[in-house]
Design an enzyme around this catalytic site. Structure first.
Site, PDB file in Angstrom:
ATOM      1  N   LYS A  68     -16.575 125.942   4.882  1.00  0.00           N
ATOM      2  CA  LYS A  68     -17.235 125.609   6.155  1.00  0.00           C
ATOM      3  C   LYS A  68     -18.525 124.836   5.886  1.00  0.00           C
ATOM      4  O   LYS A  68     -18.841 123.874   6.578  1.00  0.00           O
ATOM      5  CB  LYS A  68     -17.544 126.905   6.936  1.00  0.00           C
ATOM      6  CG  LYS A  68     -16.286 127.548   7.518  1.00  0.00           C
ATOM      7  CD  LYS A  68     -16.535 128.946   8.075  1.00  0.00           C
ATOM      8  CE  LYS A  68     -15.212 129.600   8.467  1.00  0.00           C
ATOM      9  NZ  LYS A  68     -15.334 130.985   8.918  1.00  0.00           N
TER      10      LYS A  68
ATOM     11  N   GLN B  94     -19.249 135.999   9.600  1.00  0.00           N
ATOM     12  CA  GLN B  94     -17.989 135.975   8.834  1.00  0.00           C
ATOM     13  C   GLN B  94     -17.413 137.389   8.738  1.00  0.00           C
ATOM     14  O   GLN B  94     -18.122 138.334   8.401  1.00  0.00           O
ATOM     15  CB  GLN B  94     -18.264 135.412   7.429  1.00  0.00           C
ATOM     16  CG  GLN B  94     -17.029 135.201   6.588  1.00  0.00           C
ATOM     17  CD  GLN B  94     -16.092 134.122   7.137  1.00  0.00           C
ATOM     18  OE1 GLN B  94     -16.521 133.145   7.749  1.00  0.00           O
ATOM     19  NE2 GLN B  94     -14.802 134.295   6.938  1.00  0.00           N
TER      20      GLN B  94
ATOM     21  N   ASP C 257     -17.232 130.798  17.298  1.00  0.00           N
ATOM     22  CA  ASP C 257     -15.946 131.401  16.912  1.00  0.00           C
ATOM     23  C   ASP C 257     -15.145 131.843  18.140  1.00  0.00           C
ATOM     24  O   ASP C 257     -13.957 132.159  18.037  1.00  0.00           O
ATOM     25  CB  ASP C 257     -16.204 132.645  16.046  1.00  0.00           C
ATOM     26  CG  ASP C 257     -15.846 132.432  14.586  1.00  0.00           C
ATOM     27  OD1 ASP C 257     -15.025 131.545  14.300  1.00  0.00           O
ATOM     28  OD2 ASP C 257     -16.382 133.170  13.742  1.00  0.00           O
TER      29      ASP C 257
HETATM   30  N1  GUN Z   1     -12.564 135.772   8.751  1.00  0.00           N
HETATM   31  C1  GUN Z   1     -11.334 135.209   8.627  1.00  0.00           C
HETATM   32  N2  GUN Z   1     -11.206 134.194   9.514  1.00  0.00           N
HETATM   33  C2  GUN Z   1     -12.364 134.120  10.195  1.00  0.00           C
HETATM   34  C3  GUN Z   1     -12.834 133.275  11.235  1.00  0.00           C
HETATM   35  O1  GUN Z   1     -12.158 132.374  11.731  1.00  0.00           O
HETATM   36  N3  GUN Z   1     -14.094 133.514  11.667  1.00  0.00           N
HETATM   37  C4  GUN Z   1     -14.852 134.515  11.153  1.00  0.00           C
HETATM   38  N4  GUN Z   1     -16.069 134.680  11.661  1.00  0.00           N
HETATM   39  N5  GUN Z   1     -14.455 135.303  10.189  1.00  0.00           N
HETATM   40  C5  GUN Z   1     -13.209 135.112   9.718  1.00  0.00           C
END
Ligand code: GUN
Length: 283
Positions: free
Chosen positions: A52, A96, A119
């Site tokens: 990211k 996350q 998200d």
């Molecule tokens: N953990 C696995 N996929 C994701 C996601 O798309 N967003 C977040 N915040 N955590 C994750």
């Protein structure tokens, strides 16, 4: 043979368009910024966060990392979110997952301001998705919808079967497909006769984390098969939930792993950061 739904190529196109938007915002002295909070040292999360960060950098989006040891209290985490919510220079906040067990992740997601919830996990955004209002949509389902649209895949009146009912993928996926006028069925660990349910689908979306679970015999010839799985085998290779070699012989369209859904998830995160920046700054 199926046509490949090239998520990598579409993500590249989306990122190029976003980069231009970011440059336009910067000319107005607005600097799109994403804050990512990570708690503990989950190895999968470290890879996701690195990806990211790189994607933000390439798009010209500022990236701030907030790393905490696994023993941070829930209260301390909530207070960190409060500070980021108030910070005018932060436009998107992402916590996350997973987080350590002593932290209630839903409570933390609820604390993220809906305007910065890139998200789409705050219940306000989840609810707005359900009632068809403007909102942030969870990045993986959103990316899948963009892929279906890019390849002009008919959705109206089609039978869609989702494998998996997670809050991150399966559940928001239901709503996204309903909004596209699909008839939606969700399968999970307690579903009976899962092969039979899958075999009726015009669109199959698998997000269950079981390597090569979806076999050729389960798939209706010509169906669209979307693979959200990222499974690491003992020899280190990464495979999806779908037996790609076999299923690609019968499916109409199929996403590869890697290069399908994964790049689209990141592209939609960038999209959501740019949307948050524009909405907050009334651009
Ligand atoms: N953990 C696995 N996929 C994701 C996601 O798309 N967003 C977040 N915040 N955590 C994750």
């Amino acid at each position: 043979m199926s046509e490949i739904l090239d998520g990598k190529a579409l993500a590249k196109k989306v990122r190029k368009e976003l980069k231009i938007e970011v440059e336009r915002l910067k000319e107005k002295h607005i600097y799109p910024t994403l804050a990512v909070i990570m708690v503990g040292d989950d190895s999968g999360s470290q890879v996701y966060v690195r990806n990211k960060s790189r994607a933000c950098e390439k798009a010209g989006i500022e990236f701030e990392e907030y790393l905490y040891d696994a023993d941070i209290t829930e209260q301390e985490l909530l207070e960190t979110i409060d500070v980021l919510n108030k910070d005018k220079n932060i436009h998107g906040i992402l916590l996350q997952s997973p987080v350590p067990k002593h932290i209630n992740i839903n409570k933390a997601f609820r604390r993220i301001s809906p305007e910065k919830d890139v998200d789409g996990f705050n219940p306000i955004n989840v609810g707005n998705l359900c009632i068809g209002e403007d909102c942030f949509i969870s990045c993986t389902p959103y990316g899948i919808i963009k892929l279906l649209e890019e390849y002009n895949i008919e959705t109206e009146g089609k039978e869609a079967v989702i494998l998996g009912r997670s809050n991150i993928v399966g559940k928001p996926m239901i709503q996204c497909l309903l909004n596209k006028n699909c008839t939606v069925t969700v399968c999970h660990s307690k579903t009976k006769d899962i092969d039979k349910v899958i075999s009726k689908a015009d669109i199959v979306i698998s997000a269950i984390g079981k390597p090569k679970f979806v076999k050729k015999e389960m798939v209706k010839p010509g169906a669209t098969v979307i693979d959200v799985g990222i499974n690491r085998l003992e020899d280190g290779t990464i495979v999806g939930d779908v037996d790609y070699e076999e299923v690609s012989k019968v499916a109409g369209y199929i996403t590869p792993v890697p290069g399908g859904v994964g790049p689209m998830t990141i592209a939609m995160l960038l999209n959501n950061v740019v949307k948050a920046t524009k909405d907050i700054n009334k651009q």
